[in-house]
Design a protein around this motif. Structure first.
Motif, mmCIF file in Angstrom:
data_model
loop_
_atom_site.group_PDB
_atom_site.id
_atom_site.type_symbol
_atom_site.label_atom_id
_atom_site.label_comp_id
_atom_site.label_asym_id
_atom_site.label_seq_id
_atom_site.Cartn_x
_atom_site.Cartn_y
_atom_site.Cartn_z
ATOM 1 N N LYS A 74 0.850 -1.193 0.000
ATOM 2 C CA LYS A 74 0.000 0.000 0.000
ATOM 3 C C LYS A 74 0.885 1.243 0.000
ATOM 4 N N PRO A 75 0.364 2.364 -0.462
ATOM 5 C CA PRO A 75 1.169 3.607 -0.427
ATOM 6 C C PRO A 75 1.678 3.935 0.970
ATOM 7 N N GLU A 76 0.919 3.595 1.991
ATOM 8 C CA GLU A 76 1.354 3.879 3.363
ATOM 9 C C GLU A 76 2.501 2.995 3.840
ATOM 10 N N ASP A 77 2.883 2.014 3.027
ATOM 11 C CA ASP A 77 4.068 1.210 3.334
ATOM 12 C C ASP A 77 5.351 1.901 2.882
ATOM 13 N N THR A 78 5.219 3.010 2.183
ATOM 14 C CA THR A 78 6.392 3.740 1.714
ATOM 15 C C THR A 78 7.238 4.215 2.887
ATOM 16 N N ALA A 79 8.509 3.843 2.869
ATOM 17 C CA ALA A 79 9.419 4.163 3.969
ATOM 18 C C ALA A 79 10.803 3.625 3.642
ATOM 19 N N VAL A 80 11.757 4.005 4.475
ATOM 20 C CA VAL A 80 13.057 3.335 4.468
ATOM 21 C C VAL A 80 12.948 2.170 5.437
ATOM 22 N N TYR A 81 13.322 1.001 4.960
ATOM 23 C CA TYR A 81 13.230 -0.223 5.764
ATOM 24 C C TYR A 81 14.609 -0.606 6.276
ATOM 25 N N SER B 163 20.893 -3.929 18.868
ATOM 26 C CA SER B 163 22.273 -3.443 18.965
ATOM 27 C C SER B 163 22.873 -3.065 17.622
ATOM 28 N N TYR B 164 22.422 -3.723 16.572
ATOM 29 C CA TYR B 164 23.034 -3.524 15.257
ATOM 30 C C TYR B 164 21.960 -3.178 14.235
ATOM 31 N N TRP B 165 22.311 -2.237 13.362
ATOM 32 C CA TRP B 165 21.373 -1.743 12.357
ATOM 33 C C TRP B 165 22.045 -1.647 10.998
ATOM 34 N N GLY B 166 21.263 -1.900 9.960
ATOM 35 C CA GLY B 166 21.734 -1.648 8.615
ATOM 36 C C GLY B 166 21.478 -0.200 8.228
ATOM 37 N N GLN B 167 21.867 0.132 7.002
ATOM 38 C CA GLN B 167 21.734 1.497 6.512
ATOM 39 C C GLN B 167 20.359 1.777 5.918
ATOM 40 N N GLY B 168 19.614 0.746 5.654
ATOM 41 C CA GLY B 168 18.253 0.922 5.152
ATOM 42 C C GLY B 168 18.142 0.800 3.648
ATOM 43 N N THR B 169 16.950 0.451 3.196
ATOM 44 C CA THR B 169 16.643 0.385 1.778
ATOM 45 C C THR B 169 15.289 1.042 1.552
ATOM 46 N N GLN B 170 15.195 1.859 0.520
ATOM 47 C CA GLN B 170 13.977 2.626 0.281
ATOM 48 C C GLN B 170 12.929 1.777 -0.419
ATOM 49 N N VAL B 171 11.732 1.814 0.101
ATOM 50 C CA VAL B 171 10.574 1.188 -0.533
ATOM 51 C C VAL B 171 9.557 2.286 -0.823
ATOM 52 N N THR B 172 9.170 2.405 -2.073
ATOM 53 C CA THR B 172 8.193 3.402 -2.469
ATOM 54 C C THR B 172 7.044 2.708 -3.180
#
Length: 124
Positions: free
Chosen positions: A87-94, A112-121
């Protein structure tokens, strides 16, 4: 130290699907609980899904329940998020994240650990 790298994001039409991957390096994540979070512009980072070290337990945000599926392959040191009926409301950096307890954890502060993220549009 654990390094996490997300991939698989992109632009998709509403109703479509994407599969996010999170590749870990530096240390095996087989004993770590893993989670996916997302952050939309102007909003706080929110929990999406989590999975225990064995994959035997999972948890989902109400907003994605029934549409998203988290899974892991400890042999490949990777975690996945299958996203259907987007859905459009799922748009975010994951973001992919790891925590040491191995359990299902929904609070971002416990990771404790995080990635840099991937954009979902998701476009309508």
């Amino acid at each position: 130290q654990v390094q996490l790298v997300e991939s698989g994001g992109g632009l998709v039409q509403a109703g479509g699907s994407l599969r996010l991957s999170c590749a870990a390096s530096g240390r095996t994540i087989s004993n770590y609980g893993m989670g996916w979070f997302r952050q939309a512009p102007g909003k706080e980072r929110e929990f999406v899904a989590a999975i225990s070290w064995s994959g035997g337990r999972t948890a989902y945000a109400d907003s994605v329940k029934g549409r998203f599926t988290i899974s892991r392959d400890n042999a490949k040191n990777a975690v996945y998020l299958q996203m259907n009926s987007l859905k459009p409301e799922d748009t975010a950096v994951y973001y992919c994240a790891a925590h040491l307890s191995g359990l299902v954890v929904v609070g971002p502060l416990d990771y404790s650990y995080w990635g840099q993220g991937t954009q979902v549009t998701v476009c309508s």
